[in-house]
Structure formats: C-alpha cells, structure tokens
Write a protein that holds these residues in place. Structure first.
Motif, mmCIF file in Angstrom:
data_model
loop_
_atom_site.group_PDB
_atom_site.id
_atom_site.type_symbol
_atom_site.label_atom_id
_atom_site.label_comp_id
_atom_site.label_asym_id
_atom_site.label_seq_id
_atom_site.Cartn_x
_atom_site.Cartn_y
_atom_site.Cartn_z
ATOM 1 N N GLN B 12 -126.264 -39.066 2.108
ATOM 2 C CA GLN B 12 -126.030 -37.692 2.496
ATOM 3 C C GLN B 12 -125.695 -36.839 1.280
ATOM 4 O O GLN B 12 -126.130 -35.706 1.164
ATOM 5 C CB GLN B 12 -124.881 -37.675 3.492
ATOM 6 N N ARG B 194 -118.274 -25.748 22.987
ATOM 7 C CA ARG B 194 -119.631 -26.273 22.838
ATOM 8 C C ARG B 194 -119.749 -27.598 23.584
ATOM 9 O O ARG B 194 -118.772 -28.329 23.747
ATOM 10 C CB ARG B 194 -119.960 -26.494 21.356
ATOM 11 N N PHE B 196 -121.054 -30.406 22.810
ATOM 12 C CA PHE B 196 -120.831 -31.701 22.169
ATOM 13 C C PHE B 196 -119.350 -32.080 22.157
ATOM 14 O O PHE B 196 -119.019 -33.262 22.149
ATOM 15 C CB PHE B 196 -121.462 -31.769 20.764
ATOM 16 N N ARG B 213 -113.408 -35.505 14.019
ATOM 17 C CA ARG B 213 -114.817 -35.855 13.956
ATOM 18 C C ARG B 213 -115.721 -34.667 14.251
ATOM 19 O O ARG B 213 -116.769 -34.514 13.630
ATOM 20 C CB ARG B 213 -115.090 -36.971 14.970
ATOM 21 N N HIS B 214 -115.325 -33.846 15.219
ATOM 22 C CA HIS B 214 -116.252 -32.806 15.656
ATOM 23 C C HIS B 214 -115.835 -31.415 15.206
ATOM 24 O O HIS B 214 -116.673 -30.590 14.883
ATOM 25 C CB HIS B 214 -116.375 -32.827 17.177
ATOM 26 N N THR B 217 -115.401 -31.032 10.871
ATOM 27 C CA THR B 217 -116.661 -31.041 10.129
ATOM 28 C C THR B 217 -117.441 -29.761 10.362
ATOM 29 O O THR B 217 -118.206 -29.342 9.500
ATOM 30 C CB THR B 217 -117.531 -32.230 10.568
ATOM 31 N N ASN B 218 -117.238 -29.145 11.518
ATOM 32 C CA ASN B 218 -118.003 -27.938 11.804
ATOM 33 C C ASN B 218 -117.321 -26.657 11.345
ATOM 34 O O ASN B 218 -117.955 -25.612 11.338
ATOM 35 C CB ASN B 218 -118.315 -27.860 13.299
ATOM 36 N N LEU B 220 -116.205 -26.500 8.412
ATOM 37 C CA LEU B 220 -116.273 -26.667 6.963
ATOM 38 C C LEU B 220 -116.737 -25.400 6.251
ATOM 39 O O LEU B 220 -116.142 -25.010 5.244
ATOM 40 C CB LEU B 220 -117.234 -27.815 6.649
ATOM 41 N N SER B 221 -117.779 -24.750 6.782
ATOM 42 C CA SER B 221 -118.309 -23.602 6.035
ATOM 43 C C SER B 221 -117.291 -22.470 5.899
ATOM 44 O O SER B 221 -117.055 -22.013 4.787
ATOM 45 C CB SER B 221 -119.603 -23.077 6.627
ATOM 46 N N LEU B 298 -123.979 -28.043 2.515
ATOM 47 C CA LEU B 298 -123.303 -28.938 3.450
ATOM 48 C C LEU B 298 -123.795 -28.764 4.881
ATOM 49 O O LEU B 298 -123.429 -29.529 5.757
ATOM 50 C CB LEU B 298 -121.794 -28.706 3.398
ATOM 51 N N ASP B 299 -124.620 -27.762 5.131
ATOM 52 C CA ASP B 299 -125.104 -27.538 6.479
ATOM 53 C C ASP B 299 -126.439 -28.249 6.661
ATOM 54 O O ASP B 299 -127.434 -27.862 6.053
ATOM 55 C CB ASP B 299 -125.264 -26.037 6.713
ATOM 56 N N PRO B 300 -126.499 -29.273 7.499
ATOM 57 C CA PRO B 300 -127.756 -30.024 7.625
ATOM 58 C C PRO B 300 -128.893 -29.180 8.178
ATOM 59 O O PRO B 300 -130.055 -29.512 8.014
ATOM 60 C CB PRO B 300 -127.402 -31.174 8.573
ATOM 61 N N ARG B 301 -128.558 -28.054 8.854
ATOM 62 C CA ARG B 301 -129.635 -27.243 9.414
ATOM 63 C C ARG B 301 -130.349 -26.456 8.324
ATOM 64 O O ARG B 301 -131.534 -26.190 8.413
ATOM 65 C CB ARG B 301 -129.073 -26.279 10.452
ATOM 66 N N ARG B 303 -130.121 -27.419 5.045
ATOM 67 C CA ARG B 303 -130.582 -28.398 4.076
ATOM 68 C C ARG B 303 -132.006 -28.832 4.397
ATOM 69 O O ARG B 303 -132.370 -29.017 5.544
ATOM 70 C CB ARG B 303 -129.645 -29.601 4.130
ATOM 71 N N GLY B 304 -132.800 -29.007 3.368
ATOM 72 C CA GLY B 304 -134.149 -29.508 3.573
ATOM 73 C C GLY B 304 -135.126 -28.430 3.995
ATOM 74 O O GLY B 304 -136.215 -28.723 4.443
#
Lengths: 349, 305
Positions: B12, B194, B196, B213-214, B217-218, B220-221, B298-301, B303-304
């Motif tokens: 990661q 949310r 989740f 855990r949930h 991490t969210n 973070l930004s 750090l945001d997987p959405r 990223r990439g």
C-alpha cells in the motif's frame, strides 16, 4: 400451519420502532415517528419472506430493528430461540454471527479504505478464532462462493462495479455461517442485468447453505421470483401476509391489490391488468390515521375503517390480512369466505 | 493443502508513494523541507560557529556589530556581533521541533475530542461546549498568562531550555486543538451514518474497534490538512511568543526570537528580519503542500487515476 410446517427460525411479535420527535427550545418530546407500529410475522427455516411496500413504509426499519441495529421500542424478536430485542450487549455480540445483513447500497456499505480481503475478513477477525492462514483460506473460499476472482483480494472497493461490490457484501455476510440474512434491498442500486445475477447468487447460496432470508424490496417482480411468502407493508404495519402465488394471483387487502396492479406485464398479448390508481398521499407516520392506516386512500373504505385499527388475522388458510373486509365482526361486501379469527402463531396484538 | 499467500503485488505504501510523486507541488515542497532540515540539523556541524558567541573584547565586539554579509559571516551579524547564519541554524531546530510537537499535541487532543463527540451522542454537547469555551477564550493573553505564571516554576524543575520547550509546546497544543476537533466531529457525524459502519455494527464489532478501523482511517484527510495547518500555526505562535519576549530565554535563538530582535533595527538592517521571515514562510508553505499531496495519496479513490 403451526404444527404442520417446520419450526420458525425467526419469530417477530408486535415489533414497534418509534423515533422520537423533539421540538421547541427545550427539545421537548412532542411525538413519535411510528416507523414500525406493531409488526408480527415468522419465517421458517430455509424460507424466504419477501417484504414489500412503497418508500418510507418502514421496510428497512423492520430489517434493522430485527438485527437490533436500532433499539426497538417494543416487541419481541426471537431468532433461533433467543429474544434478540432483550439480549445484553455481550450476549448480543455472541449472537451476531447467526444473523447477518446485506445492505442496499454496495457503494456505501464497504469501507473505501479497506481492501476486499480486509472487508471480508473483518467478521472473521471479530468472531472466528483463526490464524492468518486460516483466515485467508476462508476469505478465498468465500470469494469463490460468491464468484469473485481471488486475485481481486487486494483491491479497494472503488475498483469494482456495483454487482461485484454487492458480491463482496454478500461474502462478508456469509463469513460467519449465519442462519438468517436480512437482505435490505440488495438489488435496488444495481442495473437490471446485474440484479438477476445477484438474485440468482442469493438463491443458489440458499439452497447450498440452507439460509433463511428476509428479502426487503420494492421490486415486486423480483420478490415474486425469490420469495416463498410475501408481506405487504403500508405505513408501518403489515397489510397482508400471504404465500407468494396466492398473493400474486388474488391479493386480498385493497392496498396489496393496488400495489400489485402496478406491476408491468411483459407480454403485450395478455389482457392488460386494470390499474388501480390510489388518490392522495401516504399520511405522515408521525400522525397516522385513527383507524386503519390505509383508510384515507382505500377505494373500499367504510365507517368501521376510520375508527378501529384492523388486526392481522387469518382470512384464508395461510393468508393473513389486516382489513375489516375480512374480519368476522363485519364481513364486507367482497368478503369471499368466512374468515377464521386466528392470529398468526397465536400472537395477540 | 498448499500454503496460501495473499499476493501483494505492491504494498500500500508503494502505491501511496507513487501517487505522491505525481503531485509536483508536494514533491517540490518535500525537497524544500528536506533542504531546511539539512540546514538546521547538519548545518551546525559544518558551520561551527557558536550562535551565542559574543566577542569578549569590547572594542572588537563593537567592530563586529551589525555587519553585512561577508565570507566570515555569510548572513551578517546582529547587534551584539553574533553570527546570523549560526543563529538561523540553531533557531530553526527549535522552531521546527516546536511546530511538529505542538501540532501533534493539538492534533491528538483535537482528534480524540472530535471522535468522542461525534461518535457518542451523550458526550457530544458537553465536549462541544468545552470546544466553544476554548474558542471563545482570547488565546494570546491566555498564552501570555500561562507563560508568565508557569515559566519559572517549570524551568526550575526541568531546566530553562527543556522547561520552556515543554511549556510552550503544551501551551500551544492545548490552545489550538479546537479547529481539528470541530472538523473531525463533523466528519465523524457523517461517517457513522454510513452503511459500512452499520455493517460493522451488525458484525458485532465493538465501538472502540469501529472507531479505530472505520472512523479514524476515514477522517485521515481532514486530520492531515489540520495537521499541516497546525504546524504552520504552531511555528507562528511560537514566533509570536518569542517576539513578545515570553518565549525562550533571550540568549536562546529561535526564528521568532530573531524576528523580535531584528524589529528594532528594521529600517537600518532589514535583512535581519528578512532571513527568519523567509525561513518561517518557506517551512509553512512546504508543510502545507506536503499535506496536500499526502491527502491525495492516502485516498484509494484518487490513487491510481
């Protein structure tokens, strides 16, 4: 039905879920939104109960209150021999593996910052006593079961389509070998071709693993496909609870009749169904009508409906209706046969 | 049964780094921050002049005062003939340390209070009123009073340098956590509705692990943004305290203290406040850009893409 059929796995009696309304400067408790107002039903082992109704009638609230994601205001929810509504927090935590949920929006129900393996592995981490190898083996097994490629394990939810995300959600719900799964509109957010895939997957898993479903949906044709029995809800109460084929062939409750008349018939050669257009709007659940909840819009309304709430009674063998047309005190004009005054499972309301 | 392995083609953090490198501003800022760090950490090992050295011979000392840049003193000397380059290097150590540690203190308090207030409805009103209370306090006078009251007591126990450092860091930390707490609370309020989080509840995950855990991490930004702004604010607050003469002892250079000392002669020797001013601004700018790049990475959405 009581002694003939298999033992019910889930038995809900007089479930009430009120959300308090606080108004004014002092936040005084001035009323309740009666999202679910006295709902009773039971689901047998291995059966699928469809729960249908229009938006805002309390379908999802029933599902969430059943798993005690909301604290029910009143009522009993017996799942596999234990009353979930009254368990202590620790006992409830131990009970969680038997009952799981598949959520409506696969986008929102997966943590965007966790990989697929982490998401499916979370229930295992919480409840199963597995080492890393065992957990991984189980994660792969679950991914195979729901038809996800193993190589996806390290990807994040954003990389998947809606159908694949819902498969991840289903795999997570299956992780702890539950007996009972609440499917809260699992197909509402998917497009039609994917809906069929997901529903077939759910059916397939049911036959293989002997699961029991509460299938909440507003898609009447999908419910017809998957459910064994169907409960029609209106404004926090069950209007009719009947076996699927009987309900779709001849709905008893006027609301069920109106709702089912809205289903499109794909074959144009068949005689087009007479649509029943209901007038007016659904009353506010904060201030439901005094009598029958449906009395403000019912095409067959008469005086008794406006004063007394009808109970859910057995109108025909296996069919339960909450309507004065079928109660023996006042047999209405279309009452087809003498109703049997027998509340389901002997639960009094 | 064969050994199963979770194929991790790239870790990661490799992904995070790859995305971070795409952010040109953040990379430039990272280089700049590294240069600044080298300047304050390794610089004194190369430029071996004592920042507090004052020529004991009075006649020589007077000749050394207020010099412009030269080979002997690349940034000139101050009003007591001390070498400005050495003072900048040593001052930077303190300023950067104060910025980083005070930010961490503020962030820790702010995130804890924000998460507790957002997640547990019962605590919400109490913790938010506390936050409002702190927001309503006039912070600079409060800081000054704190420094004035406790500086001598703490210095007596821990020594003047460490004592002042801890006092300043704590004082800045406990007076600047409110923004972070508000931002985090708002974010947590939205997050906990949310599905989740509901899913985690239906699994039976206890609240503390849902938070770890949930939720964390969210958030973070926003926390990272608050952190980068926090470093900047802490450096500036320390400068203000030193500038007002209530920070570190007078013979102890920090960038803020250098500004304070230079202000008297701003007309005749403007360069003496320009150097620390530039250093502070560059640090703040660099940290902000790095935070920006880190948030994206750090945001997987994001990223990439």
């Amino acid at each position: 039905m009581l002694d003939a059929g298999p033992q019910p796995l889930v038995q809900v009696s007089d479930l009430k879920m009120y959300f308090p309304i606080h108004t004014g400067l002092l936040r005084k408790h001035t009323g309740d939104v009666k999202a679910v107002d006295g709902v009773s039903f039971s689901i047998n082992q291995g059966e699928t109960l469809g729960l249908v109704g229009e938006s805002g009638c309390g379908k999802s609230t029933v599902g969430r209150a059943l798993l005690r994601l909301y604290e029910p205001t009143a009522g009993k929810v017996v799942i596999d021999g234990q009353d979930v509504a009254s368990l202590t927090p620790e006992a409830l935590r131990q009970k969680r593996p038997t009952m799981q949920m598949v959520f409506q929006d696969p986008q929102a129900s997966l943590n965007p910052r966790m990989t697929v393996a982490d998401i499916i592995g979370e229930p295992l981490l919480e409840h199963a006593n597995l080492d890393e190898q065992g957990r991984l083996r189980r994660i792969y097994e679950l991914m195979d079961q729901v038809g996800l490629n193993r190589s996806f394990a390290n990807r994040y939810p954003y990389a998947f389509s809606g159908g694949q995300r819902q498969r991840i959600g289903i795999a997570r719900a299956l992780a702890l070998n539950p007996k009972f799964i609440v499917c809260d509109e699992p197909i509402a957010a998917l497009d039609v071709s994917i809906q069929a895939q997901v529903v077939n997957l759910l059916e397939d898993l049911q036959t293989r693993l002997g699961l029991t479903y509460l299938f909440i949906s507003h898609d009447l044709s999908m419910v017809r496909h998957i459910a064994d029995r169907v409960a029609v809800m209106y404004l926090g109460r069950i209007a009719e609870l009947s076996p699927r084929d009987a309900l779709y062939a001849r709905p008893l409750h006027p609301y069920a009749e109106a709702l089912l008349s809205a289903v499109n018939e794909p074959d144009p050669n068949r005689a087009r169904r007479q649509r029943i257009i209901l007038k007016g709007d659904v009353p506010s659940p904060a201030n439901p009508p005094k009598g029958c909840n449906f009395c403000t819009r019912c095409p067959k309304v008469f005086d008794l409906c406006r004063t007394i709430k009808p109970d859910l009674i057995q109108a025909e063998p296996g069919r339960f209706v909450a309507c004065h047309l079928y109660s023996n005190t006042n047999a209405g004009p279309t009452g087809t046969q003498a109703p049997i005054s027998d509340n389901q499972q002997g639960v009094s309301q | 049964m064969t050994e199963l392995k979770l194929a991790r083609p790239r870790s990661q953090w490799a992904d995070v780094w790859a995305q971070f490198r795409h952010h040109k501003g953040a990379m430039a800022a990272l280089v700049l921050l590294i240069v600044l760090m080298v300047f304050v950490l390794i610089g004194p090992l190369v430029w071996r002049t004592d920042p507090n050295f004052i020529e004991p011979n009075t006649a020589k000392m007077f000749k050394l005062r207020n010099l412009g840049p030269s080979w002997a003193h690349p940034l000139g000397t101050d009003q007591l003939g001390r070498d400005m380059l050495a003072r900048m290097m040593f001052g930077g150590r303190i300023s950067l340390a104060v910025g980083a540690v005070a930010m961490m203190v503020a962030l820790f308090i702010g995130t804890t209070i924000g998460v507790l207030a957002g997640y547990f409805r019962r605590l919400d009103s109490w913790l938010m009123r506390l936050t409002d209370l702190f927001l309503a306090l006039p912070l600079l006078p409060l800081l000054l009073v704190m420094m004035f009251l406790f500086r001598d007591a703490i210095s007596g126990v821990l020594g003047p340098r460490l004592g002042t450092f801890i006092l300043i860091v704590t004082a800045i930390g406990v007076t600047s956590w409110m923004q972070a707490a508000r931002v985090v609370r708002g974010e947590v309020l939205a997050l906990k509705e949310r599905e989740f989080v509901l899913a985690a509840k239906s699994i039976g995950t206890p609240a503390r692990r849902i938070i770890l855990r949930h939720i964390l991490t969210n958030v973070l930004s926003p926390v990272l943004v608050a952190a980068t702004l926090g470093i900047a604010a802490a450096i500036i607050t320390e400068s203000v305290l030193s500038f007002l003469g209530l920070g570190f002892p007078p013979d102890f250079p920090t960038w803020g203290r250098l500004l304070f000392d230079g202000i008297d002669s701003i007309r005749t020797y403007p360069e003496r406040i320009v150097w620390p001013g530039i250093a502070i601004s560059l640090t703040v700018l660099a940290v902000n850009y790095i935070g920006d790049g880190l948030r994206d990475a750090l945001d997987p959405r994001i990223r990439g893409r």
